[in-house]
Write an enzyme that holds these catalytic residues in place. Structure first.
Site, PDB file in Angstrom:
ATOM      1  N   GLU A  42       0.987  -1.309  -0.002  1.00  0.00           N
ATOM      2  CA  GLU A  42       0.150  -0.132   0.057  1.00  0.00           C
ATOM      3  C   GLU A  42       0.779   1.312   0.115  1.00  0.00           C
ATOM      4  O   GLU A  42       1.856   1.331   0.931  1.00  0.00           O
ATOM      5  CB  GLU A  42      -0.707  -0.049   1.338  1.00  0.00           C
ATOM      6  N   ARG A 267       4.592 -12.826   9.890  1.00  0.00           N
ATOM      7  CA  ARG A 267       5.122 -11.460   9.654  1.00  0.00           C
ATOM      8  C   ARG A 267       6.449 -11.394  10.550  1.00  0.00           C
ATOM      9  O   ARG A 267       6.555 -12.153  11.394  1.00  0.00           O
ATOM     10  CB  ARG A 267       4.145 -10.800  10.527  1.00  0.00           C
ATOM     11  N   LYS A 277       4.140   1.109   9.154  1.00  0.00           N
ATOM     12  CA  LYS A 277       4.187   2.289   8.283  1.00  0.00           C
ATOM     13  C   LYS A 277       3.883   3.526   9.035  1.00  0.00           C
ATOM     14  O   LYS A 277       4.488   4.652   9.002  1.00  0.00           O
ATOM     15  CB  LYS A 277       3.710   2.326   6.854  1.00  0.00           C
TER      16      LYS A 277
HETATM   17  P1  ATP Z   1       2.256  -1.844   7.909  1.00  0.00           P
HETATM   18  O1  ATP Z   1       1.457  -2.031   8.932  1.00  0.00           O
HETATM   19  O2  ATP Z   1       3.756  -1.602   8.039  1.00  0.00           O
HETATM   20  O3  ATP Z   1       1.691  -0.882   6.972  1.00  0.00           O
HETATM   21  P2  ATP Z   1       1.194  -3.638   5.847  1.00  0.00           P
HETATM   22  O4  ATP Z   1       1.052  -4.974   5.839  1.00  0.00           O
HETATM   23  O5  ATP Z   1      -0.221  -2.702   6.168  1.00  0.00           O
HETATM   24  O6  ATP Z   1       2.130  -3.308   6.898  1.00  0.00           O
HETATM   25  P3  ATP Z   1       1.203  -3.427   3.170  1.00  0.00           P
HETATM   26  O7  ATP Z   1       2.145  -2.145   2.307  1.00  0.00           O
HETATM   27  O8  ATP Z   1       0.043  -3.394   2.997  1.00  0.00           O
HETATM   28  O9  ATP Z   1       1.586  -3.003   4.658  1.00  0.00           O
HETATM   29  O10 ATP Z   1       2.169  -4.609   2.838  1.00  0.00           O
HETATM   30  C1  ATP Z   1       2.670  -5.255   1.694  1.00  0.00           C
HETATM   31  C2  ATP Z   1       3.012  -6.594   1.797  1.00  0.00           C
HETATM   32  O11 ATP Z   1       4.166  -6.647   2.883  1.00  0.00           O
HETATM   33  C3  ATP Z   1       1.706  -7.455   2.327  1.00  0.00           C
HETATM   34  O12 ATP Z   1       1.700  -8.568   1.695  1.00  0.00           O
HETATM   35  C4  ATP Z   1       2.203  -7.765   3.805  1.00  0.00           C
HETATM   36  O13 ATP Z   1       1.746  -8.802   4.302  1.00  0.00           O
HETATM   37  C5  ATP Z   1       3.766  -7.601   3.666  1.00  0.00           C
HETATM   38  N1  ATP Z   1       4.419  -7.390   5.107  1.00  0.00           N
HETATM   39  C6  ATP Z   1       4.130  -5.946   5.603  1.00  0.00           C
HETATM   40  N2  ATP Z   1       4.523  -5.961   6.916  1.00  0.00           N
HETATM   41  C7  ATP Z   1       5.305  -7.259   6.944  1.00  0.00           C
HETATM   42  C8  ATP Z   1       6.169  -8.095   8.212  1.00  0.00           C
HETATM   43  N3  ATP Z   1       6.442  -7.239   8.864  1.00  0.00           N
HETATM   44  N4  ATP Z   1       6.611  -9.082   7.781  1.00  0.00           N
HETATM   45  C9  ATP Z   1       6.343  -9.781   6.580  1.00  0.00           C
HETATM   46  N5  ATP Z   1       5.643  -9.383   5.740  1.00  0.00           N
HETATM   47  C10 ATP Z   1       5.252  -7.893   5.886  1.00  0.00           C
HETATM   48 MG    MG Z   2      -1.390  -1.676   5.234  1.00  0.00          MG
END
Ligand code: ATP
Ligand code: MG
Length: 560
Positions: A42, A267, A277
């Site tokens: 995202e 994760r 983020k």
């Molecule tokens: P954040 O809370 O940091 O915004 P998010 O999952 O909302 O994390 P996205 O941009 O939606 O962030 O993530 C893109 C991809 O990265 C998704 O497939 C998510 O599952 C993966 N991802 C995000 N954080 C992690 C993590 N800590 N470990 C492994 N994969 C991750």
């Molecule tokens: Mg997200």
């Protein structure tokens, strides 16, 4: 770190690999298909080390099976999305060494198709417009023994079609209506209790502007995005496990162009840091760090600026492996992987962080000589360089003590010390200022020890690094510590901002470094002998050099 998280190299593949292997061997769903994955960030912030794990899994799996991996901006939320983030995401993935070729997509490009699929569900009697407010919906969601309820569930298809079209045209206010999938109000899996698949949101979108005022929910949008792109395996993190039945339900009930399979993995969490983020953005916006690329940040741009190499991060991701249990990896393991890489690849130089002058009183004034030293004992092909030596050299202030302390083998009056690669010198005393601070240390050198060896085999315990005072550069060194004092600063009720480490940055401005680093191009990493691995920072201007300590020499990671 839990032992079971480390996949041993050379053994059979991880569980995702095994699933994919089974899938493509089986007749049917995946027969004759190229393995096709995607990484769907995202674009609401910079990528962090957790994303690196996902990137390595998504691109890595495709690579393993000779398949392909898409890069998709998952921008179905009309919230703060920014081209700055999109560009940075691309840069970080390329830096890690992965390539989406021409397969760069935006989920928002599929809004029209998603809308059509929603209409298809309504027509099939599998979705309805619900007029419960978010509060009412919460109140009616039921519990494990009581099903959820909605008085709108059985409204005629035609009515839902009409209302959904009017939702789209902007007739209703936010929160007044939603489109819900008609699945099972009594399901033990709450995400199957007629989940909302569209909501009204009157915010402009970064790409579609004001074209839409209804936006699809993640659980509805994501399987459609995957299907449109022909994804075979949609790899995601564990929090989506309970949503998989819904993912499959969507795929099975729309005329999906492909049938992707969702597989979840744990994760990545790392201690003494935060990995969301939103929280990272708060650190930036509230000025706790200098930016997304502050070398203390767990962002990929922060780690890069800190001196992390793509190889060290990929190696880290490989070694932590993938599993089905969430756990927190020690920061020291990430450092261990960097040290491993730099130990092999970084050139050795000498730098004095907290200098005091050592005057070699029996070395002729104005004389100078040159020593050839190996750039990297672990990489003979990197050759050697010249360093100069003269009557005055800089040594670390802590390498001198006025009186001998047990176990201390460096400078104190009467003791012999090796100036690395140069000579053995015997300390004769020091000069102090009016406050008692040592301002100069004195020694006499033994001309018979050129190169640092004793001709008579006498033992010299201490070896110190030094820099020729007549031929060196000034430098600033930035030493870093954990950004948070608590290993888990955002677990439970904790407010991570309460655990910011006030001493996470220590700036040393009077460092002295050998001239060989002049004109080096960035990013370049060095081992500062005895001190750690450092890399030149982008704040370096002309001869005002700035170095970040990437990692110390001492390995804090203990193998269990
Ligand atoms: P954040 O809370 O940091 O915004 P998010 O999952 O909302 O994390 P996205 O941009 O939606 O962030 O993530 C893109 C991809 O990265 C998704 O497939 C998510 O599952 C993966 N991802 C995000 N954080 C992690 C993590 N800590 N470990 C492994 N994969 C991750
Ligand atoms: Mg997200």
């Amino acid at each position: 770190m839990a032992e079971d998280m480390i996949t041993t190299e050379g053994t059979a593949g991880n569980f995702i690999e095994n699933f994919i292997t089974e899938d493509i061997a089986e007749k049917g769903r995946y027969e004759g298909k190229t393995v096709h994955t995607r990484f769907p960030p995202e674009p609401n912030g910079y990528l962090h080390i957790g994303h690196a794990k996902a990137i390595c899994v998504d691109f890595g799996m495709a690579e393993k099976f000779n398949g392909i991996c898409n890069l998709r901006m998952d921008d179905t939320n009309p919230t703060k999305e920014d081209v700055e983030y999109i560009d940075a995401i691309k840069e970080d993935i390329r830096w890690l060494g992965f390539d989406w070729e021409d397969r760069f997509y935006f989920a928002s490009d599929y809004f029209e198709q998603m809308y059509d699929f929603a209409v298809e569900l309504i027509r099939k009697g599998l979705a309805y417009v619900c007029e419960l407010t978010p509060e009412e919906m919460r109140a009616n969601r039921g519990d494990l023994t009581t099903p959820a309820t909605s008085p709108y569930r059985d409204r005629p298809i035609e009515e839902s079609l009409d209302l959904f079209a009017r939702m789209r045209s902007g007739e209703f206010d936010e929160g007044k209506m939603t489109l819900r999938a008609k699945i099972d109000l009594a399901s033990g899996n709450f995400s199957m209790r007629d989940p909302v698949i569209y909501r009204i949101n009157k915010l402009p979108h970064h790409r579609t502007g004001n074209e839409w005022c209804i936006y699809p929910m993640y659980d509805f949008a994501h399987p459609i995005e995957d299907a449109i792109e022909g994804i075979t395996h949609s790899l995601c993190t564990l929090e989506f496990e309970a949503h998989r039945p819904l993912y499959d339900w969507v795929i099975d009930n729309i005329s999906a162009p492909a049938k992707p399979r969702q597989i979840e993995f744990a994760r990545l969490g790392i201690n003494n840091t935060v990995m969301s983020k939103r929280k990272l953005r708060q650190l930036v916006e509230d000025g706790y760090v200098s930016g997304w690329d502050d070398p203390r940040m767990p962002t990929l741009c922060g780690l890069r600026r800190r001196g992390y190499t793509p190889a060290s991060i990929r190696n880290f991701c490989e070694k932590i492996g993938v599993s089905k249990t969430n756990s927190v990896v020690e920061y020291s393991f990430l450092e261990h992987c960097l040290r491993d890489d730099l130990n092999t690849n970084a050139r050795r130089v000498m730098c004095v962080l907290r200098p005091v002058k050592l005057v070699i009183t029996n070395y002729p004034q104005g004389q100078s000589e040159t020593f050839a030293v190996e750039n990297n004992p672990n990489k003979p092909e990197d050759g050697s360089r010249s360093i100069t030596f003269s009557r005055e050299v800089w040594i670390e202030a802590e390498d001198f003590l006025e009186e001998k302390v047990k176990g201390y083998n460096r400078f104190y009056p009467g003791n012999e010390v090796r100036l690395k690669s140069a000579y053995i010198v015997k300390c004769t005393g020091c000069k102090k200022d009016e406050n008692g601070k040592v301002v100069e240390v004195y020694a006499e050198y033994d001309p018979a020890t050129r190169g640092g060896d004793t001709p008579d085999g006498r033992k010299v315990r201490g070896t110190v690094h030094w820099v020729d005072a007549a031929n060196c550069l000034d430098a600033e060194a930035r030493l870093y510590d954990n950004l948070f004092t608590d290993p888990e600063p955002d677990v439970g009720e904790k407010n991570f901002l309460d655990y910011i480490n006030p001493d996470s940055l220590n700036v040393l401005r009077d460092c002295k470094i050998e001239k060989s680093v002049e004109g080096a191009s960035m990013p370049v990493s060095y081992q500062f002998m005895r001190l750690g691995y450092f890399c030149m920072d982008k704040d370096s201007k002309g001869d005002a050099l700035v170095f970040n300590r990437s990692v110390s020499l001492k390995d804090g990671y203990k193998k269990k």
